[in-house]
Enzyme design. Structure first.
Site, mmCIF file in Angstrom:
data_model
loop_
_atom_site.group_PDB
_atom_site.id
_atom_site.type_symbol
_atom_site.label_atom_id
_atom_site.label_comp_id
_atom_site.label_asym_id
_atom_site.label_seq_id
_atom_site.Cartn_x
_atom_site.Cartn_y
_atom_site.Cartn_z
ATOM 1 N N GLU A 143 -46.973 38.640 -43.846
ATOM 2 C CA GLU A 143 -46.466 39.166 -45.110
ATOM 3 C C GLU A 143 -46.334 40.685 -45.025
ATOM 4 O O GLU A 143 -46.915 41.340 -44.137
ATOM 5 C CB GLU A 143 -47.433 38.762 -46.243
ATOM 6 C CG GLU A 143 -47.038 39.199 -47.645
ATOM 7 C CD GLU A 143 -45.679 38.669 -48.076
ATOM 8 O OE1 GLU A 143 -44.659 39.287 -47.661
ATOM 9 O OE2 GLU A 143 -45.620 37.681 -48.820
ATOM 10 N N HIS A 203 -47.335 29.075 -46.847
ATOM 11 C CA HIS A 203 -48.743 28.689 -46.867
ATOM 12 C C HIS A 203 -49.168 28.165 -48.245
ATOM 13 O O HIS A 203 -48.513 28.422 -49.260
ATOM 14 C CB HIS A 203 -49.614 29.899 -46.510
ATOM 15 C CG HIS A 203 -49.467 31.032 -47.498
ATOM 16 N ND1 HIS A 203 -50.140 31.075 -48.707
ATOM 17 C CD2 HIS A 203 -48.698 32.147 -47.463
ATOM 18 C CE1 HIS A 203 -49.816 32.172 -49.360
ATOM 19 N NE2 HIS A 203 -48.929 32.837 -48.631
#
Length: 396
Positions: free
Chosen positions: A283, A205
């Site tokens: 994550e 990202h």
């Protein structure tokens, strides 16, 4: 039956050795002398030998795009690379061994498709075209120009230039990404590497304000959105992915966190796909440390921070260990592999590290050596027999 005859001319250089480095390479038709492809790329701070091997690897990759079954003569003015690739000189340096193995793997793929690769030393004055391209690479230019004669007749053109920048400082470099994953099916081979591989592009990202402030940002934290620079990185990642795929279709999978979903939306729009969320790509959950500034942890909790980095079983209160993270990421990766075709997965640094460690067998104490910059692309091919080829990593 004799295949098409091609010549690879490759070179690389480093201004300082090690210093500012780049490579250049081209592919010619051996009969007409016509240049079919030319390429160049900056390499950051590297040695001459790394740059020279990188040029050879780029040239062999281009051969696979033009005619995988060609008879290839690779010409270089590097006596070291030619003699090592021919097997007459030993390779002592670990970096050289890694690059030589990659070059030999590419040569093996050409041989498996019915072609051959030989290596020839030439004087520097006979390698001026590749030398000029390597200087373009050292000047910061990325070139990937197909000039005609590919197996499919496609023209994959263009060149771009730009200075490499720190991806967290708000600047974005929008470069041409080499089409290292050919959207056409690879030529069938006998034995290992047989069939059509599943192709996976891992995209990290873009940045958030937490990234800039060096704050831990896991799946249980504040879940910030992309900032302005992160939005630009997401758009650049979308353009790079579209160039890489060359018009072929792909699925887009994202983690459930806002920064990945927003980056995934930009990538999906660029390639004409509808993104699907899979929270197993999130994550790591850092528990009570989610949102904490890393400099503060270094100052106040050095032993615990070291444990979280080095001990795969270490878990913060309310969080998860690296082992738990890796288990869910590998399961998500295997689902993508089982789906076949081409998938683009937009996720986070540690999940990308987990995938690369899994497929390459990298032990936990070495996993932090893998870089995955915000907005970067990493690409893999997984073959039906389980073999894996990592085409490239950390490309911005």
């Amino acid at each position: 039956m004799t295949g098409r005859a091609l010549v690879v001319e490759a070179d690389g250089g480093s201004r300082g050795n090690p210093g500012v480095a780049g490579y250049g390479a081209l592919v010619r038709d051996a009969v007409t002398g016509r240049v079919l492809w030319e390429g160049a790329e900056p390499l950051g701070k590297e040695s001459n030998n790394v740059a020279e091997y990188s040029g050879l690897i780029a040239g062999l990759r281009a051969v696979l795009r033009i005619d995988a079954g060609a008879d290839v003569e690779a010409r270089m003015d590097s006596k070291l690379v030619v003699e090592q690739m021919a097997g007459r000189w030993k390779i002592k340096h670990p970096d050289m061994r890694t690059l030589a193995l990659e070059a030999r793997d590419l040569a093996a793929r050409i041989s498996a498709a019915g072609g051959s690769v030989t290596f020839t030393w030439i004087p520097r004055e006979q390698n001026k075209d590749a030398d000029a391209l390597s200087n373009a690479g050292m000047d910061g230019r990325t070139i990937d120009r197909m000039l005609g004669g590919s197996a499919t007749g496609d023209a994959i053109g263009g060149s771009a230039s730009g200075d490499a920048t720190d991806p967290t400082n708000g600047e974005v470099v929008d470069e041409v990404v080499d089409e290292l994953i050919d959207p056409q099916p690879s030529p069938p081979a006998a034995g290992p590497w047989e069939g059509t591989p599943t192709r996976i592009v891992l995209v990290r990202h873009g940045i958030t304000d937490f990234t800039v402030a060096s704050r831990l940002d896991g799946r249980g934290g504040a879940d910030p959105s992309l900032n302005t620079a992160g939005q630009a990185q997401a758009a650049a990642a979308g353009r790079a992915t579209a160039h890489l795929l060359g018009g072929s279709s792909a699925r887009v999978v994202t983690s459930s966190l806002a920064r990945a979903r927003e980056t995934g939306a930009a990538v999906a729009e660029a390639i004409g796909a509808a993104p699907v969320v899979d929270a197993d790509w999130d994550e790591q959950d850092f528990g009570d440390w989610d949102g904490a500034a890393i400099p503060d942890l270094v100052r106040d909790h050095p032993a615990e921070l070291t444990a979280m980095r080095e001990d795969p079983a270490y878990r913060r209160p309310g969080g998860e260990s690296h082992e738990e993270l890796a288990a869910r990421v590998v399961a998500a990766f295997e689902r993508v592999v089982a789906a076949g075709g081409t998938s683009v997965v937009v996720c986070h640094r540690k999940p990308i590290m987990c995938v690369l460690a899994h497929v390459l067998g990298i032990p936990h104490d070495k996993v932090w050596r893998l870089a995955a910059a915000p907005g970067s692309l990493t690409a893999l091919e997984v073959w039906p027999d389980g073999n894996v080829s990592v085409a490239f990593t950390n490309r911005t």
